[in-house]
Motif scaffolding. Sequence first.
Motif, short mmCIF file in Angstrom:
data_model
loop_
_atom_site.label_atom_id
_atom_site.label_comp_id
_atom_site.label_asym_id
_atom_site.label_seq_id
_atom_site.Cartn_x
_atom_site.Cartn_y
_atom_site.Cartn_z
N ALA A 157 0.82 -1.21 0.00
CA ALA A 157 0.00 0.00 0.00
C ALA A 157 0.85 1.27 0.00
O ALA A 157 0.31 2.37 -0.11
N GLU A 158 2.17 1.10 0.12
CA GLU A 158 3.09 2.25 0.11
C GLU A 158 4.15 2.03 -0.95
O GLU A 158 5.34 2.25 -0.73
N TRP A 159 3.72 1.60 -2.11
CA TRP A 159 4.61 1.25 -3.22
C TRP A 159 5.44 2.47 -3.62
O TRP A 159 4.88 3.52 -3.97
N PRO A 160 6.77 2.36 -3.60
CA PRO A 160 7.60 3.54 -3.90
C PRO A 160 7.55 3.91 -5.37
O PRO A 160 7.52 3.05 -6.25
N ASP A 161 7.52 5.19 -5.63
CA ASP A 161 7.60 5.67 -7.02
C ASP A 161 8.97 5.30 -7.59
O ASP A 161 10.01 5.47 -6.94
N GLY A 162 8.97 4.77 -8.79
CA GLY A 162 10.23 4.51 -9.48
C GLY A 162 10.98 3.28 -9.04
O GLY A 162 12.11 3.06 -9.50
N ILE A 163 10.41 2.43 -8.19
CA ILE A 163 11.12 1.23 -7.76
C ILE A 163 11.36 0.32 -8.97
O ILE A 163 10.45 0.07 -9.76
N GLU A 164 12.56 -0.14 -9.15
CA GLU A 164 12.93 -0.98 -10.29
C GLU A 164 13.12 -2.41 -9.83
O GLU A 164 13.98 -2.70 -9.00
N LEU A 165 12.32 -3.32 -10.37
CA LEU A 165 12.38 -4.73 -9.96
C LEU A 165 12.95 -5.64 -11.04
O LEU A 165 13.12 -6.84 -10.81
N THR A 166 13.25 -5.08 -12.19
CA THR A 166 13.78 -5.89 -13.29
C THR A 166 15.10 -6.55 -12.88
O THR A 166 16.03 -5.87 -12.42
N GLY A 167 15.16 -7.85 -13.03
CA GLY A 167 16.38 -8.59 -12.71
C GLY A 167 16.63 -8.80 -11.23
O GLY A 167 17.66 -9.38 -10.85
N LYS A 168 15.71 -8.37 -10.37
CA LYS A 168 15.91 -8.49 -8.93
C LYS A 168 15.32 -9.79 -8.40
O LYS A 168 14.43 -10.40 -9.00
N ARG A 169 15.84 -10.20 -7.23
CA ARG A 169 15.27 -11.33 -6.49
C ARG A 169 14.29 -10.74 -5.48
O ARG A 169 14.69 -10.05 -4.56
N VAL A 170 13.02 -11.04 -5.68
CA VAL A 170 11.96 -10.38 -4.92
C VAL A 170 11.24 -11.40 -4.04
O VAL A 170 10.90 -12.50 -4.50
N GLY A 171 10.99 -11.03 -2.80
CA GLY A 171 10.17 -11.84 -1.91
C GLY A 171 8.89 -11.09 -1.58
O GLY A 171 8.91 -9.88 -1.34
N VAL A 172 7.76 -11.80 -1.58
CA VAL A 172 6.47 -11.22 -1.21
C VAL A 172 5.93 -12.01 -0.03
O VAL A 172 5.72 -13.22 -0.11
#
Length: 486
Positions: A157-172
């Motif tokens: 609900a507080e998603w940062p503007d401009g956050i780049e997730l391409t190529g990243k290891r992401v946990g939800v």
Amino acid sequence: MAKRIAVIGAGMGGLCAAILAREAGHDVTIYEHADSVGGTWRANRYPGVACDVPAILYQFSFAPNHNWSHNYARGPEIHAYTKSLVDQFDLGGSLHLNEGVTRATWDPAAKHWTVETEKGALETFDAIVPALGQLSRPTLPDITGVESFKGAKFHAAEWPDGIELTGKRVGVIGSAASAVQFIPEVAKDAAALVVFQRTANWVIPRNDLAVTDETKVLMATNLPVAMRLGAQQRAMIFDNADTFFWQAFQFTPEGRAAFTRTALDHLEEQVPDAELRAKLIPDYPIGCKRILITDDFYPALMRDNVTLETNGIVAVEQTGVRTTDSFHDLDVLIFATGFETTAWNWSMEVVGAEGRTLKETWKDGPEAYLGIMVHGFPNMFMLYGPNTNLGHNSISFMIEAQVGYMLKALAAIETDEAQVAEVTADGQRRFNDRIAQLLSGSVWADPHCKSWYKAANGRVYQNWSGNCAAYAEETAEVDREAVALV
């Protein structure tokens, strides 16, 4: 005689109240903490954000929109719709953006409210309309080491503007209503995506369709017919939700069986892997938690770069998340862990007739009459209050019913040559006893059901006890035995 009304909050509820109160001849001022109207649709900017109610229902009956891009409207479109209401109904001169309310105090002698804003302004009003919403206070999980994580971390609900997730290891962390919308989008860009699921959710298909440009033009050029057909379609979808879908929550064997079968068929169709399917079947009755409506969540889990992790989280460490049997290296951690819903901590203090705050009044649990009025707080008409949430239909319908009830109460004050409308203690008690009895027969009261709808004491403070038609009947007129006019 026109009343001076302070509407506090400029989301869907606040805008509806302001529009209809002004049309009824009242003098309205709208206070909004943020820099734009829209409420949750202004605040939530995560990729894939959309409404899980058909767009034709999730709009006001007095302001139909024929330009939705899909059957289920995307968040930015709904935000644009709320901004269009300001222009369409000329609310600009009454709207105070970047000026939330910090305190509202009832003066028993003068019989008015004094409202104090973030800018230090003090104004008096005959009535106040808190329209602050229920899902606006994000919560973070109580997990050891969360603060130690060195990568980017944020609540959905507080998603940062401009956050780049391409190529990243992401946990939800989380796999419910918001997660099923942004996970398919994040999965397209992330090098690896780990979904940490504590509890499986029941999922049914959305069957969403895009509305083509040609269709929009066709509707615009034949607007009277389009509006007539739109009203018929809206009524059909409403009745289907209010009659058939409602029975998944009303605890009827037929309703539960029908929607359980729909969800299981959807799962089997989209997830051929039997081992993965087993992890996605809930161990509680359908409707207990929010039923998720999505077409692309399950396919996202089938991607090669996505892992569903169902082992419990032991701790968050500097470079990732440790579960009971493995460690996941991560660059980004996203919390899809919902909102604070049972404490009802409003962003402003409200002081009632006896000098008692609403927070004190609700210390043992929030109670209201029709989810609109609270004993001890005269001429206060809240929107989306206790026991007005839904699991089956559109909250915009409920909001219109609540605003309509407020206008009837204000009209009754005028008819009786009174100054104040206040629910009596007995009227409020009888109402809450009755809906508690009705709720005891709902799926939310199931002893195996644990959800944000229910407080720790077992009471369901969030949800309405019937369908929308029942609420419309309840709010159709002011019950003089329950509401005092003085």
